[in-house]
Design a protein around this motif. Structure first.
Motif, PDB file in Angstrom:
ATOM      1  N   HIS A  63      -6.433   3.641 -11.103  1.00 19.60           N
ATOM      2  CA  HIS A  63      -5.675   4.799 -11.565  1.00 19.60           C
ATOM      3  C   HIS A  63      -5.806   4.775 -13.080  1.00 19.60           C
ATOM      4  N   GLY A  64      -5.799   5.931 -13.715  1.00 20.11           N
ATOM      5  CA  GLY A  64      -6.140   5.986 -15.124  1.00 20.11           C
ATOM      6  C   GLY A  64      -5.052   6.511 -16.024  1.00 20.11           C
ATOM      7  N   GLN A  65      -5.264   6.289 -17.320  1.00 19.35           N
ATOM      8  CA  GLN A  65      -4.339   6.758 -18.347  1.00 19.35           C
ATOM      9  C   GLN A  65      -5.135   7.080 -19.606  1.00 19.35           C
ATOM     10  N   LEU A  66      -4.796   8.200 -20.216  1.00 21.72           N
ATOM     11  CA  LEU A  66      -5.355   8.586 -21.512  1.00 21.72           C
ATOM     12  C   LEU A  66      -4.271   8.357 -22.552  1.00 21.72           C
ATOM     13  N   MET A  74       0.830  -1.205   0.000  1.00 19.36           N
ATOM     14  CA  MET A  74       0.000   0.000   0.000  1.00 19.36           C
ATOM     15  C   MET A  74       0.868   1.260   0.000  1.00 19.36           C
ATOM     16  N   LEU A  75       1.918   1.268   0.792  1.00 18.89           N
ATOM     17  CA  LEU A  75       2.805   2.436   0.837  1.00 18.89           C
ATOM     18  C   LEU A  75       3.555   2.631  -0.480  1.00 18.89           C
ATOM     19  N   ILE A  76       4.026   1.546  -1.068  1.00 22.85           N
ATOM     20  CA  ILE A  76       4.712   1.638  -2.364  1.00 22.85           C
ATOM     21  C   ILE A  76       3.764   2.180  -3.426  1.00 22.85           C
ATOM     22  N   GLU A  77       2.530   1.675  -3.421  1.00 26.26           N
ATOM     23  CA  GLU A  77       1.552   2.155  -4.397  1.00 26.26           C
ATOM     24  C   GLU A  77       1.236   3.632  -4.187  1.00 26.26           C
ATOM     25  N   LEU A  78       1.085   4.053  -2.950  1.00 23.43           N
ATOM     26  CA  LEU A  78       0.827   5.471  -2.667  1.00 23.43           C
ATOM     27  C   LEU A  78       1.987   6.352  -3.123  1.00 23.43           C
ATOM     28  N   LEU A  79       3.211   5.903  -2.889  1.00 23.80           N
ATOM     29  CA  LEU A  79       4.382   6.667  -3.344  1.00 23.80           C
ATOM     30  C   LEU A  79       4.419   6.779  -4.867  1.00 23.80           C
ATOM     31  N   MET A  80       4.111   5.677  -5.557  1.00 22.23           N
ATOM     32  CA  MET A  80       4.120   5.727  -7.024  1.00 22.23           C
ATOM     33  C   MET A  80       2.991   6.603  -7.555  1.00 22.23           C
ATOM     34  N   LEU A  81       1.844   6.578  -6.908  1.00 23.54           N
ATOM     35  CA  LEU A  81       0.751   7.468  -7.305  1.00 23.54           C
ATOM     36  C   LEU A  81       1.140   8.925  -7.090  1.00 23.54           C
ATOM     37  N   PHE A  82       1.692   9.202  -5.925  1.00 25.98           N
ATOM     38  CA  PHE A  82       2.060  10.571  -5.570  1.00 25.98           C
ATOM     39  C   PHE A  82       3.161  11.113  -6.489  1.00 25.98           C
ATOM     40  N   ALA A  83       4.122  10.260  -6.857  1.00 21.09           N
ATOM     41  CA  ALA A  83       5.255  10.678  -7.690  1.00 21.09           C
ATOM     42  C   ALA A  83       4.969  10.563  -9.184  1.00 21.09           C
ATOM     43  N   TRP A  84       3.778  10.129  -9.569  1.00 17.47           N
ATOM     44  CA  TRP A  84       3.406   9.982 -10.977  1.00 17.47           C
ATOM     45  C   TRP A  84       4.421   9.096 -11.728  1.00 17.47           C
ATOM     46  N   VAL A  85       4.752   7.945 -11.162  1.00 21.82           N
ATOM     47  CA  VAL A  85       5.713   7.025 -11.780  1.00 21.82           C
ATOM     48  C   VAL A  85       5.093   6.441 -13.051  1.00 21.82           C
ATOM     49  N   PRO A  86       5.691   6.708 -14.228  1.00 23.21           N
ATOM     50  CA  PRO A  86       5.079   6.288 -15.501  1.00 23.21           C
ATOM     51  C   PRO A  86       4.808   4.788 -15.616  1.00 23.21           C
ATOM     52  N   VAL A  87       5.740   3.943 -15.181  1.00 19.18           N
ATOM     53  CA  VAL A  87       5.537   2.501 -15.329  1.00 19.18           C
ATOM     54  C   VAL A  87       4.332   2.024 -14.518  1.00 19.18           C
ATOM     55  N   PHE A  88       4.042   2.672 -13.422  1.00 13.57           N
ATOM     56  CA  PHE A  88       2.891   2.310 -12.602  1.00 13.57           C
ATOM     57  C   PHE A  88       1.580   2.566 -13.352  1.00 13.57           C
ATOM     58  N   PHE A  89       1.506   3.662 -14.084  1.00 14.36           N
ATOM     59  CA  PHE A  89       0.278   4.008 -14.792  1.00 14.36           C
ATOM     60  C   PHE A  89       0.100   3.213 -16.092  1.00 14.36           C
ATOM     61  N   ARG A  90       1.175   2.573 -16.571  1.00 11.96           N
ATOM     62  CA  ARG A  90       1.100   1.787 -17.806  1.00 11.96           C
ATOM     63  C   ARG A  90       0.908   0.298 -17.559  1.00 11.96           C
ATOM     64  N   THR A  91       0.987  -0.161 -16.322  1.00  8.10           N
ATOM     65  CA  THR A  91       0.881  -1.592 -16.041  1.00  8.10           C
ATOM     66  C   THR A  91      -0.272  -1.875 -15.092  1.00  8.10           C
ATOM     67  N   GLY A  92      -0.763  -3.079 -15.154  1.00  4.61           N
ATOM     68  CA  GLY A  92      -1.824  -3.499 -14.251  1.00  4.61           C
ATOM     69  C   GLY A  92      -2.997  -4.100 -14.986  1.00  4.61           C
ATOM     70  N   ILE A  93      -3.924  -4.608 -14.227  1.00  6.42           N
ATOM     71  CA  ILE A  93      -5.125  -5.230 -14.787  1.00  6.42           C
ATOM     72  C   ILE A  93      -6.108  -4.135 -15.174  1.00  6.42           C
ATOM     73  N   VAL A  94      -6.558  -4.156 -16.421  1.00 10.15           N
ATOM     74  CA  VAL A  94      -7.478  -3.142 -16.934  1.00 10.15           C
ATOM     75  C   VAL A  94      -8.896  -3.456 -16.466  1.00 10.15           C
ATOM     76  N   LEU A  95      -9.499  -2.508 -15.744  1.00  7.73           N
ATOM     77  CA  LEU A  95     -10.884  -2.630 -15.296  1.00  7.73           C
ATOM     78  C   LEU A  95     -11.827  -1.770 -16.128  1.00  7.73           C
ATOM     79  N   PHE A  96     -11.295  -0.738 -16.731  1.00 10.51           N
ATOM     80  CA  PHE A  96     -12.102   0.209 -17.499  1.00 10.51           C
ATOM     81  C   PHE A  96     -11.328   0.545 -18.768  1.00 10.51           C
ATOM     82  N   ASN A  97     -11.951   0.362 -19.923  1.00 10.67           N
ATOM     83  CA  ASN A  97     -11.284   0.663 -21.188  1.00 10.67           C
ATOM     84  C   ASN A  97     -12.323   1.185 -22.161  1.00 10.67           C
ATOM     85  N   GLN A  98     -12.251   2.454 -22.452  1.00 19.98           N
ATOM     86  CA  GLN A  98     -13.204   3.083 -23.355  1.00 19.98           C
ATOM     87  C   GLN A  98     -12.433   3.713 -24.509  1.00 19.98           C
TER      88      GLN A  98
END
Length: 175
Positions: A91-94, A9-33
């Motif tokens: 977390h989202g990405q355009l 949880m702390l690692i994820e919060l740090l990556m969210l706060f720091a806008w780490v690009p690899v974090f926003f490009r990886t993961g299981i897609v729940l929403f895709n429009q």
């Protein structure tokens, strides 16, 4: 196991706060429009300042940040406020895809929420006193429903930018 979940949880919060690009490009897609756009529309499309095109809601504002690959990441703002809060499940990405002539709004699953959901049954089996934690999937589902609706508003704002319309620009603006 609890320490590993807290660390995740702390690692994820740090990556969210720091806008780490690899974090926003990886993961299981729940929403895709996908939003179709002509090559001319994509050439003139700007996603800067998109948070100002969204309607003002009772929830925390969404924050947007340009990533080095040209996409735009977004998440709930960490700014203090008086709005409602829920567990941010996504977390989202355009992503602007000029080859396919489309803009994609992608919502990826929170690593902590996924890990906690997967480990919930073993935790309760090992520690029967932890049975109240079985309510977490219900809380995650409520947060997901709220966030899915908010991501649909992002889709509409991007769709308006593609068509060069701004339906919410002056709606709900403070007077």
């Amino acid at each position: 196991m609890a320490l590993a979940l807290i660390a995740l949880m702390l690692i994820e919060l740090l990556m969210l706060f720091a806008w780490v690009p690899v974090f926003f490009r990886t993961g299981i897609v729940l929403f895709n429009q996908r939003i179709d756009a002509s090559a001319d529309d994509l050439k003139h499309l700007s996603l800067g300042g998109l948070e100002h095109d969204l309607p003002i809601e009772k929830w925390a504002r969404l924050s947007f940040h340009a990533l080095p690959d040209g996409s735009v990441a977004f998440r709930e703002s960490f700014a203090p406020g008086f709005g409602g809060r829920y567990f941010p499940l996504m977390h989202g990405q355009l992503v602007i895809d000029r080859r396919r002539r489309e803009v994609r709004v992608i919502g990826r699953c929170s690593w902590f929420a996924l890990a906690l959901t997967v480990l919930l049954v073993p935790i309760v089996l090992l520690r029967p006193m932890a049975w109240p934690m079985l309510a977490m999937p219900l809380l995650f589902h409520i947060g997901y429903r709220i966030q899915r609706r908010r991501y649909a508003l992002v889709v509409e704002a991007v769709r308006a930018r593609v068509r060069r319309e701004f339906p919410w620009r002056f709606m709900d603006a403070p007077r």
